[in-house]
Motif scaffolding. Structure first.
Motif, PDB file in Angstrom:
ATOM      1  N   TYR A 373      42.929  37.683  60.386  1.00 51.22           N
ATOM      2  CA  TYR A 373      41.493  37.412  60.477  1.00 51.22           C
ATOM      3  C   TYR A 373      40.697  38.309  59.525  1.00 51.22           C
ATOM      4  CZ  TYR A 373      42.064  34.382  64.554  1.00 51.22           C
ATOM      5  OH  TYR A 373      42.398  33.348  65.389  1.00 51.22           O
ATOM      6  N   VAL A 374      41.117  39.557  59.400  1.00 47.64           N
ATOM      7  CA  VAL A 374      40.425  40.461  58.468  1.00 47.64           C
ATOM      8  C   VAL A 374      40.546  39.934  57.038  1.00 47.64           C
ATOM      9  CG1 VAL A 374      40.414  42.782  57.486  1.00 47.64           C
ATOM     10  CG2 VAL A 374      40.734  42.470  59.952  1.00 47.64           C
ATOM     11  N   LEU A 375      41.749  39.508  56.663  1.00 47.74           N
ATOM     12  CA  LEU A 375      41.948  38.930  55.340  1.00 47.74           C
ATOM     13  C   LEU A 375      41.097  37.672  55.178  1.00 47.74           C
ATOM     14  CD1 LEU A 375      43.407  38.898  52.616  1.00 47.74           C
ATOM     15  CD2 LEU A 375      45.277  37.621  53.717  1.00 47.74           C
ATOM     16  N   GLY A 376      41.003  36.868  56.243  1.00 48.23           N
ATOM     17  CA  GLY A 376      40.192  35.654  56.201  1.00 48.23           C
ATOM     18  C   GLY A 376      38.721  35.948  55.949  1.00 48.23           C
ATOM     19  N   VAL A 377      38.202  37.007  56.565  1.00 48.58           N
ATOM     20  CA  VAL A 377      36.798  37.390  56.342  1.00 48.58           C
ATOM     21  C   VAL A 377      36.574  37.753  54.877  1.00 48.58           C
ATOM     22  CG1 VAL A 377      35.030  39.110  56.854  1.00 48.58           C
ATOM     23  CG2 VAL A 377      36.396  38.149  58.715  1.00 48.58           C
ATOM     24  N   ILE A 378      37.489  38.521  54.304  1.00 54.56           N
ATOM     25  CA  ILE A 378      37.344  38.971  52.922  1.00 54.56           C
ATOM     26  C   ILE A 378      37.381  37.790  51.949  1.00 54.56           C
ATOM     27  CG2 ILE A 378      38.408  40.331  51.074  1.00 54.56           C
ATOM     28  CD1 ILE A 378      39.439  42.233  53.291  1.00 54.56           C
ATOM     29  N   THR A 379      38.397  36.933  52.076  1.00 50.33           N
ATOM     30  CA  THR A 379      38.529  35.795  51.148  1.00 50.33           C
ATOM     31  C   THR A 379      37.388  34.802  51.321  1.00 50.33           C
ATOM     32  OG1 THR A 379      40.001  34.643  52.718  1.00 50.33           O
ATOM     33  CG2 THR A 379      41.031  36.010  51.011  1.00 50.33           C
ATOM     34  N   THR A 380      36.907  34.644  52.554  1.00 46.87           N
ATOM     35  CA  THR A 380      35.799  33.718  52.802  1.00 46.87           C
ATOM     36  C   THR A 380      34.529  34.188  52.114  1.00 46.87           C
ATOM     37  OG1 THR A 380      36.724  32.978  54.916  1.00 46.87           O
ATOM     38  CG2 THR A 380      34.360  32.695  54.594  1.00 46.87           C
ATOM     39  N   THR A 398      39.167  23.099  47.739  1.00 46.66           N
ATOM     40  CA  THR A 398      40.543  22.592  47.684  1.00 46.66           C
ATOM     41  C   THR A 398      41.589  23.655  47.339  1.00 46.66           C
ATOM     42  OG1 THR A 398      40.166  21.885  45.382  1.00 46.66           O
ATOM     43  CG2 THR A 398      39.815  20.247  47.123  1.00 46.66           C
ATOM     44  N   LEU A 399      41.266  24.589  46.450  1.00 44.86           N
ATOM     45  CA  LEU A 399      42.281  25.572  46.044  1.00 44.86           C
ATOM     46  C   LEU A 399      42.828  26.388  47.216  1.00 44.86           C
ATOM     47  CD1 LEU A 399      40.923  26.853  42.597  1.00 44.86           C
ATOM     48  CD2 LEU A 399      42.809  25.258  43.043  1.00 44.86           C
ATOM     49  N   PRO A 400      41.990  26.888  48.141  1.00 44.00           N
ATOM     50  CA  PRO A 400      42.566  27.610  49.286  1.00 44.00           C
ATOM     51  C   PRO A 400      43.472  26.744  50.153  1.00 44.00           C
ATOM     52  CG  PRO A 400      40.227  28.094  49.075  1.00 44.00           C
ATOM     53  CD  PRO A 400      40.517  26.963  48.148  1.00 44.00           C
ATOM     54  N   MET A 424      51.711  33.443  58.520  1.00 44.76           N
ATOM     55  CA  MET A 424      50.573  33.591  59.435  1.00 44.76           C
ATOM     56  C   MET A 424      49.400  34.283  58.744  1.00 44.76           C
ATOM     57  SD  MET A 424      52.675  34.711  62.863  1.00 44.76           S
ATOM     58  CE  MET A 424      54.108  33.755  63.381  1.00 44.76           C
ATOM     59  N   MET A 425      49.706  35.231  57.858  1.00 47.22           N
ATOM     60  CA  MET A 425      48.656  35.911  57.103  1.00 47.22           C
ATOM     61  C   MET A 425      47.907  34.933  56.185  1.00 47.22           C
ATOM     62  SD  MET A 425      48.271  39.204  57.716  1.00 47.22           S
ATOM     63  CE  MET A 425      47.440  39.722  56.222  1.00 47.22           C
ATOM     64  N   LEU A 426      48.626  33.897  55.707  1.00 47.14           N
ATOM     65  CA  LEU A 426      48.010  32.941  54.789  1.00 47.14           C
ATOM     66  C   LEU A 426      47.341  31.767  55.501  1.00 47.14           C
ATOM     67  CD1 LEU A 426      50.758  32.715  52.000  1.00 47.14           C
ATOM     68  CD2 LEU A 426      48.578  33.933  51.905  1.00 47.14           C
ATOM     69  N   MET A 427      47.738  31.485  56.740  1.00 48.93           N
ATOM     70  CA  MET A 427      47.207  30.307  57.438  1.00 48.93           C
ATOM     71  C   MET A 427      45.689  30.362  57.595  1.00 48.93           C
ATOM     72  SD  MET A 427      49.888  29.702  60.547  1.00 48.93           S
ATOM     73  CE  MET A 427      51.631  29.426  60.239  1.00 48.93           C
ATOM     74  N   ILE A 428      45.197  31.448  58.160  1.00 51.03           N
ATOM     75  CA  ILE A 428      43.759  31.548  58.459  1.00 51.03           C
ATOM     76  C   ILE A 428      42.924  31.613  57.179  1.00 51.03           C
ATOM     77  CG2 ILE A 428      42.009  33.032  59.504  1.00 51.03           C
ATOM     78  CD1 ILE A 428      44.038  33.563  61.753  1.00 51.03           C
ATOM     79  N   PRO A 429      43.256  32.474  56.205  1.00 54.75           N
ATOM     80  CA  PRO A 429      42.490  32.429  54.943  1.00 54.75           C
ATOM     81  C   PRO A 429      42.618  31.081  54.232  1.00 54.75           C
ATOM     82  CG  PRO A 429      43.751  34.465  55.098  1.00 54.75           C
ATOM     83  CD  PRO A 429      44.233  33.582  56.197  1.00 54.75           C
ATOM     84  N   GLY A 430      43.821  30.482  54.270  1.00 49.48           N
ATOM     85  CA  GLY A 430      44.031  29.217  53.578  1.00 49.48           C
ATOM     86  C   GLY A 430      43.141  28.101  54.088  1.00 49.48           C
ATOM     87  N   TYR A 432      40.210  28.573  56.385  1.00 56.77           N
ATOM     88  CA  TYR A 432      38.794  28.880  56.588  1.00 56.77           C
ATOM     89  C   TYR A 432      38.073  29.342  55.331  1.00 56.77           C
ATOM     90  CZ  TYR A 432      39.662  28.127  61.476  1.00 56.77           C
ATOM     91  OH  TYR A 432      39.996  27.537  62.666  1.00 56.77           O
ATOM     92  N   THR A 433      38.802  29.772  54.313  1.00 50.49           N
ATOM     93  CA  THR A 433      38.152  30.156  53.059  1.00 50.49           C
ATOM     94  C   THR A 433      37.418  28.971  52.440  1.00 50.49           C
ATOM     95  OG1 THR A 433      39.784  31.891  52.639  1.00 50.49           O
ATOM     96  CG2 THR A 433      38.548  31.078  50.743  1.00 50.49           C
TER      97      THR A 433
END
Length: 544
Positions: A373-380, A398-400, A424-430, A432-433
């Motif tokens: 989730y932290v990674l998701g916040v940053i990439t978003t 589309t790229l994420p 799992m680290m890539l699912m949420i950023p992939g 929600y970004t």
């Protein structure tokens, strides 16, 4: 040094406004000083239009003739305008965004804390068997879907989000805290249904409120900032539950999961009461802007889409908004896009359970839910900031998703803890970004009238969340650790989202070419007499 420069900047702007106001008073008759600048200087000639270019619903609507900017805006140099508008946007940001983020954080926590509560003893104490727990998760979205469209249209009609949204928050806080009193499957199902019914008002209401304050180029980042509340709640949920489970389990004779609902419900109610004093209404009706700031806030949106968003309750009819939204093919395309996004993102509904299949104890599993989730916040944030800066939407959406597709394939293909946690680290950023940029694309693509935009935002959000009703049943414990069916479905829906975004982009390119030729495009603001002169110069185009 920074504080002093900021203070000096706002002080200079204040002196500029006072100077301009004195000049207007000196140049204008005294009797005109009290008139509404938008009625006096714009002189909106309202007439009924009958045109072959308009559908029967829009043909009977009042159309505004080309009008002038209010006095303040006309007298500003481009440099003064840019400086003043930047200060205004910062003021709006500070007033609007912090409270909306905190409210959405609690909205998401109260909705999804049942996933963390599962690891804190809920399932065992209530004696849930088979798919009963999964039913409790999914039933919330039945009420959530039913209420979104009428709620958004009602809020648009009354024009008082500052009262409506906090009131809904008080009610859902009470219901969330009442979850701690559940004693069996039936009680938990009933509470979850009504929780979804009330929580439905918040997110589509916030999206609509943001679209009434920010221009299309500003909306992507602000939507991301708002949605960061949900991503941060995912991180906080694991930390909060881990703390309560380790420190409060058995206190007062209550299991940790009951304390979880009580504490989060009470915090929600306290924040809701604070929101009554902070949230604004619409630019035209708000009271915390000065008259000059109000003129600029309304005019810059008028320039952006060629129409003032909210002029009174008489123009915000329920059925007109619904009919216009449902007749626009772009809304259905966006609905497919957002449905597939949310369907891919349903992995978050049971994310603690999925992380738990890595083989660690409950406390460590809850802590391991935080980094994705932290990674998701940053990439978003980074993606949305760049999307607004460049004015581009399609590739930022589309790229994420390609990373999400890879993550779901890896999760379904291996049982090795290392690669699976990387997935799992890539699912949420992939997911929600790009999702938050897609949310902004709705308002960019359906800019007017406001009743139509309100209906479209709510309808799209409602239908997209329908996937959460069935998705929970794809994650029974027996399907772990790979959850092949769930990951395969998520992979397919992510790919369909890419296709839907591609189709929409080609559609908007075609419509922009029509606008280049001077043709009338339904749902766009036509050039010429119905637009302010500045908007005619800039030329309305759909954001790609």
């Amino acid at each position: 040094m920074t504080t002093n420069s900021t203070t000096d900047k706002f002080y200079s702007l204040g002196r500029l406004l006072k100077s301009k106001k004195k000049q207007r008073k000196a140049a204008a008759p005294e009797s005109a000083a009290s008139e509404d600048p938008f009625r006096n200087d714009e002189k909106l000639d309202v007439e009924l239009v009958s045109s072959t270019h308009l559908n029967p619903i829009e043909a009977a609507e009042p159309v505004r003739r080309r009008h002038e900017a209010p006095p303040l805006v006309r007298e500003l140099t481009p440099e003064e305008r840019a400086c003043l508008e930047k200060a205004l946007v910062k003021k709006i940001d500070l007033r609007l965004l912090p409270m909306l983020i905190i409210m959405y954080l609690m909205n998401y926590l109260d909705r999804n804390n049942i996933a963390a509560a599962r690891l804190a003893g809920l399932e065992e104490e209530l004696g849930l068997t088979g798919t009963e727990y999964l039913t409790c998760v999914s039933i919330l979205f039945v009420g959530y879907i039913l209420m979104q469209v009428p709620s958004n249209l009602f809020m648009n009609k009354i024009g008082k989000p500052s009262l409506y949204l906090p009131t809904c928050m008080v009610v859902w806080g009470v219901i969330s805290a009442a979850t701690a009193a559940a004693e069996n499957f039936g009680g938990l199902v009933a509470i979850r249904f009504f929780l979804g019914f009330v929580e439905a008002a918040y997110f589509p209401g916030c999206l609509f409120l943001l679209s009434l304050w920010y221009t299309r180029k500003e909306l992507g980042l602000r939507t991301a900032i708002l949605y960061s509340g949900s991503l941060m709640s995912g991180a906080f949920s694991g930390l909060i539950t881990a703390g309560i489970t380790s420190g409060m389990d058995g206190k007062g004779g209550l299991r940790a999961w009951r304390w979880l609902f009580i504490i989060e419900g009470v915090v929600t109610i306290v924040i809701a009461f604070a929101a009554y004093f902070v949230l604004p209404d619409f630019p035209r009706t708000t009271t915390w802007l000065t008259e000059d700031e109000r003129q600029l806030a309304i005019w810059r949106l008028d320039e952006d889409i060629g129409e003032d968003d909210w002029t009174g309750t008489q123009n915000q009819t329920f059925w007109r908004g619904l009919k216009l939204a449902f007749q626009d093919v772009k809304m259905w395309n966006l609905m497919i896009l957002l449905f597939c996004f949310v369907a891919s993102g349903t992995v978050t509904n049971l994310f603690p359970t999925i992380v738990g299949t890595l083989g660690y104890n409950d406390i460590n599993s809850l802590l391991l839910t935080v980094p994705p989730y932290v990674l998701g916040v940053i990439t978003t944030f980074l993606n949305s900031w760049h999307a607004d800066r460049t004015g581009e939407r399609y590739f930022h959406i589309t790229l994420p998703l390609y990373f999400a597709v890879i993550a779901f394939i890896v999760a379904a293909a291996t049982i090795s803890p290392g690669p699976r946690y990387l997935a799992m680290m890539l699912m949420i950023p992939g997911v929600y970004t790009g999702y938050v940029v897609a949310l902004a694309w709705i308002s960019n693509t359906l800019p007017r009238p406001p009743a139509k935009r309100a209906a479209a935002l709510a309808a799209i959000n409602a239908v997209s969340n329908a996937s959460s009703i069935y998705a929970s049943y794809m994650y029974p414990k027996s399907a772990g650790p790979r959850y092949v069916v769930a990951m395969s479905v998520n992979c397919v829906t992510a790919f369909v989202a890419i296709v839907a975004a591609t189709v929409l982009r080609f559609t908007l390119v075609s419509l922009n070419k029509k606008l280049d030729r001077g043709e009338v495009v339904e749902g766009a603001v036509a050039v010429g007499e119905t637009m302010p002169r500045e908007a005619v110069k800039k030329g309305f185009r759909f954001v790609l």
